[in-house]
Motif scaffolding. Structure first.
Motif, PDB file in Angstrom:
ATOM      1  N   MET A 167      49.591  68.330  31.995  1.00 20.52           N
ATOM      2  CA  MET A 167      48.446  69.074  31.470  1.00 20.52           C
ATOM      3  C   MET A 167      48.950  69.849  30.273  1.00 20.52           C
ATOM      4  O   MET A 167      49.865  70.677  30.403  1.00 20.52           O
ATOM      5  N   VAL A 211      49.964  73.595  30.118  1.00 22.46           N
ATOM      6  CA  VAL A 211      49.975  74.073  31.505  1.00 22.46           C
ATOM      7  C   VAL A 211      51.224  73.567  32.222  1.00 22.46           C
ATOM      8  O   VAL A 211      51.901  74.319  32.938  1.00 22.46           O
ATOM      9  N   ASN A 221      54.980  63.037  29.723  1.00 21.46           N
ATOM     10  CA  ASN A 221      53.709  62.464  29.279  1.00 21.46           C
ATOM     11  C   ASN A 221      53.597  62.642  27.770  1.00 21.46           C
ATOM     12  O   ASN A 221      53.900  63.710  27.236  1.00 21.46           O
ATOM     13  N   THR A 276      48.040  56.554  33.087  1.00 20.00           N
ATOM     14  CA  THR A 276      46.829  56.957  33.810  1.00 20.00           C
ATOM     15  C   THR A 276      45.662  56.158  33.258  1.00 20.00           C
ATOM     16  O   THR A 276      45.484  56.080  32.047  1.00 20.00           O
ATOM     17  N   GLN A 289      42.510  57.523  37.731  1.00 19.57           N
ATOM     18  CA  GLN A 289      41.821  58.815  37.805  1.00 19.57           C
ATOM     19  C   GLN A 289      40.316  58.625  37.925  1.00 19.57           C
ATOM     20  O   GLN A 289      39.659  58.144  37.015  1.00 19.57           O
ATOM     21  N   GLY A 297      38.136  64.006  38.175  1.00 15.29           N
ATOM     22  CA  GLY A 297      39.366  64.528  37.584  1.00 15.29           C
ATOM     23  C   GLY A 297      39.174  65.486  36.428  1.00 15.29           C
ATOM     24  O   GLY A 297      38.104  65.572  35.834  1.00 15.29           O
ATOM     25  N   GLY A 298      40.256  66.171  36.097  1.00 16.68           N
ATOM     26  CA  GLY A 298      40.244  67.177  35.033  1.00 16.68           C
ATOM     27  C   GLY A 298      40.557  66.570  33.680  1.00 16.68           C
ATOM     28  O   GLY A 298      41.123  65.495  33.581  1.00 16.68           O
ATOM     29  N   GLY A 299      40.205  67.296  32.633  1.00 16.68           N
ATOM     30  CA  GLY A 299      40.430  66.821  31.266  1.00 16.68           C
ATOM     31  C   GLY A 299      39.475  65.673  30.968  1.00 16.68           C
ATOM     32  O   GLY A 299      38.375  65.610  31.523  1.00 16.68           O
ATOM     33  N   ALA A 340      44.279  59.556  41.735  1.00 13.32           N
ATOM     34  CA  ALA A 340      44.086  60.871  41.089  1.00 13.32           C
ATOM     35  C   ALA A 340      42.605  61.129  40.899  1.00 13.32           C
ATOM     36  O   ALA A 340      41.795  60.201  40.891  1.00 13.32           O
ATOM     37  N   GLY A 341      42.297  62.412  40.720  1.00 14.45           N
ATOM     38  CA  GLY A 341      40.913  62.793  40.484  1.00 14.45           C
ATOM     39  C   GLY A 341      40.308  63.355  41.751  1.00 14.45           C
ATOM     40  O   GLY A 341      39.819  62.606  42.597  1.00 14.45           O
ATOM     41  N   GLY A 342      40.376  64.673  41.906  1.00 15.53           N
ATOM     42  CA  GLY A 342      39.714  65.328  43.032  1.00 15.53           C
ATOM     43  C   GLY A 342      40.619  65.616  44.211  1.00 15.53           C
ATOM     44  O   GLY A 342      40.159  66.135  45.226  1.00 15.53           O
ATOM     45  N   MET A 359      47.982  64.998  41.077  1.00 19.85           N
ATOM     46  CA  MET A 359      47.041  66.117  40.950  1.00 19.85           C
ATOM     47  C   MET A 359      47.353  66.934  39.703  1.00 19.85           C
ATOM     48  O   MET A 359      48.510  67.240  39.421  1.00 19.85           O
ATOM     49  N   LEU A 378      47.696  73.235  38.436  1.00 20.06           N
ATOM     50  CA  LEU A 378      47.381  74.354  37.514  1.00 20.06           C
ATOM     51  C   LEU A 378      47.184  75.617  38.346  1.00 20.06           C
ATOM     52  O   LEU A 378      47.594  76.704  37.967  1.00 20.06           O
ATOM     53  N   ALA A 407      39.811  73.372  30.699  1.00 18.41           N
ATOM     54  CA  ALA A 407      39.700  72.026  31.278  1.00 18.41           C
ATOM     55  C   ALA A 407      40.013  72.124  32.767  1.00 18.41           C
ATOM     56  O   ALA A 407      40.904  72.870  33.174  1.00 18.41           O
ATOM     57  N   VAL A 448      37.693  69.682  41.661  1.00 20.67           N
ATOM     58  CA  VAL A 448      38.318  70.244  42.862  1.00 20.67           C
ATOM     59  C   VAL A 448      38.518  71.760  42.751  1.00 20.67           C
ATOM     60  O   VAL A 448      38.526  72.461  43.763  1.00 20.67           O
TER      61      VAL A 448
HETATM   62  C1  LIG Z   1      43.933  71.809  31.978  1.00 18.80           C
HETATM   63  C2  LIG Z   1      44.165  70.321  31.965  1.00 18.80           C
HETATM   64  C3  LIG Z   1      44.875  69.762  30.924  1.00 18.80           C
HETATM   65  C4  LIG Z   1      45.132  68.370  30.890  1.00 18.80           C
HETATM   66  N1  LIG Z   1      45.907  67.864  29.883  1.00 18.80           N
HETATM   67  C5  LIG Z   1      46.269  66.548  29.913  1.00 18.80           C
HETATM   68  C6  LIG Z   1      47.182  66.024  28.941  1.00 18.80           C
HETATM   69  O1  LIG Z   1      47.679  66.738  28.070  1.00 18.80           O
HETATM   70  N2  LIG Z   1      47.508  64.707  29.017  1.00 18.80           N
HETATM   71  C7  LIG Z   1      47.000  63.888  30.000  1.00 18.80           C
HETATM   72  O2  LIG Z   1      47.327  62.694  30.027  1.00 18.80           O
HETATM   73  N3  LIG Z   1      46.139  64.369  30.945  1.00 18.80           N
HETATM   74  C8  LIG Z   1      45.787  65.669  30.927  1.00 18.80           C
HETATM   75  N4  LIG Z   1      44.953  66.177  31.911  1.00 18.80           N
HETATM   76  C9  LIG Z   1      44.547  65.294  33.040  1.00 18.80           C
HETATM   77  C10 LIG Z   1      45.554  65.448  34.207  1.00 18.80           C
HETATM   78  O3  LIG Z   1      46.837  65.023  33.855  1.00 18.80           O
HETATM   79  C11 LIG Z   1      45.141  64.643  35.458  1.00 18.80           C
HETATM   80  O4  LIG Z   1      45.027  63.278  35.161  1.00 18.80           O
HETATM   81  C12 LIG Z   1      43.862  65.171  36.101  1.00 18.80           C
HETATM   82  O5  LIG Z   1      43.869  66.574  36.090  1.00 18.80           O
HETATM   83  C13 LIG Z   1      43.741  64.661  37.532  1.00 18.80           C
HETATM   84  O6  LIG Z   1      42.572  65.138  38.152  1.00 18.80           O
HETATM   85  P1  LIG Z   1      42.526  66.489  39.076  1.00 18.80           P
HETATM   86  O7  LIG Z   1      42.460  67.618  38.094  1.00 18.80           O
HETATM   87  O8  LIG Z   1      41.281  66.331  39.867  1.00 18.80           O
HETATM   88  O9  LIG Z   1      43.763  66.539  39.896  1.00 18.80           O
HETATM   89  C14 LIG Z   1      44.651  67.555  31.941  1.00 18.80           C
HETATM   90  C15 LIG Z   1      43.921  68.134  33.003  1.00 18.80           C
HETATM   91  C16 LIG Z   1      43.685  69.500  33.041  1.00 18.80           C
HETATM   92  C17 LIG Z   1      42.952  70.097  34.210  1.00 18.80           C
END
Ligand SMILES: Cc1cc2nc3c(=O)[nH]c(=O)nc-3n(C[C@H](O)[C@H](O)[C@H](O)COP(=O)(O)O)c2cc1C
Length: 361
Positions: free
Chosen positions: A24, A27, A73, A122, A143, A147-149, A174-176, A196, A201, A319, A323
């Motif tokens: 992330m 983060v 990553n 991913t 994902q 999921g986030g982002g 992944a995702g949730g 996750m 985070l 972002a 969840v």
């Molecule tokens: C704050 C935040 C920043 C993220 N930044 C990136 C990133 O820089 N590169 C990336 O491939 N995924 C990024 N993601 C996606 C996460 O790596 C991950 O695939 C996703 O959070 C999984 O879903 P979950 O949040 O439900 O666990 C980010 C997600 C969040 C919540």
């Protein structure tokens, strides 16, 4: 004795538990990666928003904090990507895996594999998973839309079995995901583990300031929305003042914000306008975006940085995965991973009639 929690993932990544902390931007910095890997899971350093010098320093910091394997990553369209690839390969003795969304070609994947580095992108769609497998990756993280982002619209419960049916490599869910019930469920689907973002985070060791993490704790599922206005692609975030403003914007407003974010990114990363334009062009060819959207997309992480690094909860973007709407605590990584493992063992034991060995997390 057979252990359902000792999976192809733990063997592939060289970690103890089938749990991945995903990257992330801003983060997943060295303290989170160190805490995750030390606690027995597998952490990815978020280098997609770093300069080559920051990647070098970040890797050195993780190496200083743990002797355990970890991942990086990045994406091929970021400024300095070629140099970052070299830095990763120079650290192949401890960097066990790379993850990416928009990514390397077959030649680059072969280079990583020759260096002994696992390629684990991913993906958010079946055809993307199939394409990555054709390019030679070792495993995929799929994902679901929770999921986030940046995220898709198909939920994990649908996308995960679709991808499992479509590819032969190990699949990480992944995702949730956020607890041991989720891990047991993912393994029951046929995945080799969970990855996750949001749950990691929301730990003590992640980088955001405490008052920003408190916003994640406070958010309910109704406070979390998907917007396509930030950079043209669906992105899940906690609703706040900036997001409401962006949602109300039209044509010129999008360009203005793209330029502002681009300037902020240029200042922060030392990238030239040429570099930013190249990054935007790469994203455009990949995602079918207009150049205004692609320019904003290349610089969009700056808006996340404003919240999660600078701590501005009104003028930055938070972002998140859905969840966060049900998570109410901020454990340490050690506490989190131990509780996930014991809960997963309890669930599996309840389903199979096996006895849980206490302390066997
Ligand atoms: C704050 C935040 C920043 C993220 N930044 C990136 C990133 O820089 N590169 C990336 O491939 N995924 C990024 N993601 C996606 C996460 O790596 C991950 O695939 C996703 O959070 C999984 O879903 P979950 O949040 O439900 O666990 C980010 C997600 C969040 C919540």
């Amino acid at each position: 004795m057979f252990d359902p929690l000792d999976t192809a993932l733990t063997r592939l990544l060289g970690c103890r538990y089938p749990i991945v902390q995903t990257a992330m931007g801003w983060v997943a910095t060295p303290p989170l990666v160190i805490a995750t890997s030390e606690a027995g899971a597998f952490g990815f350093l978020a280098a997609g928003v770093m300069t080559p010098a920051e990647v070098r320093d970040g890797i050195a910091a993780v190496r200083k904090g743990t002797a355990k394997p970890f991942g990086i990553n990045f994406h091929m369209f970021q400024p300095g990507a070629a140099e970052i690839v070299e830095i990763i390969i120079q650290n192949a003795d401890q960097v066990r895996a790379v993850s990416f969304g928009r990514g390397p070609d077959a030649k680059m994947i072969a280079r990583f594999k020759d260096a002994g580095i696992i390629c684990m992108p991913t993906v958010g769609a079946v055809k993307h998973a199939q394409k990555m497998v054709q390019l030679g990756v070792d495993a995929v993280t799929v994902q679901g839309g929770e999921g986030g982002g940046h995220t898709g619209s198909v939920a994990s419960t649908i996308l995960l079995p679709q991808v499992l049916d479509a590819v032969k490599v190990p699949v990480v869910a992944a995702g949730g995901f956020g607890d041991g019930r989720g891990l047991a469920a993912a393994l029951a689907f046929g995945a080799v583990g969970i990855a996750m973002g949001t749950r990691f985070l929301m730990t003590q060791e992640s980088a955001p300031p405490a008052h920003i993490k408190a916003r994640y704790v406070k958010a309910g599922t109704d406070d979390i929305v998907v917007s396509t206005k930030v950079d043209g692609l669906p992105q899940r975030m906690i609703r706040n003042k900036l997001l409401d403003r962006i949602e109300a914007e039209h044509g010129l407003g999008i360009w203005k914000r793209g330029m502002e974010s681009g300037l902020a990114m240029k200042k922060q990363s030392g990238a030239s306008f040429g570099d930013l334009f190249k990054a935007a062009q790469g994203m455009r060819s990949h995602g079918g975006l207009t150049i205004a959207q692609a320019m904003t997309a290349a610089a969009a992480p700056m808006m996340i940085q404003k919240a999660v690094v600078e701590g501005d909860a009104d003028n930055g973007l938070m972002a998140t995965g859905l969840v966060a709407g049900r998570l109410t605590d901020l454990p340490t990584c050690q506490e989190l991973i131990q509780s996930i493992m014991s809960e997963a063992r309890e669930r599996i034991a309840a389903l199979t009639g096996a006895t849980v060995v206490s302390g066997a997390a």
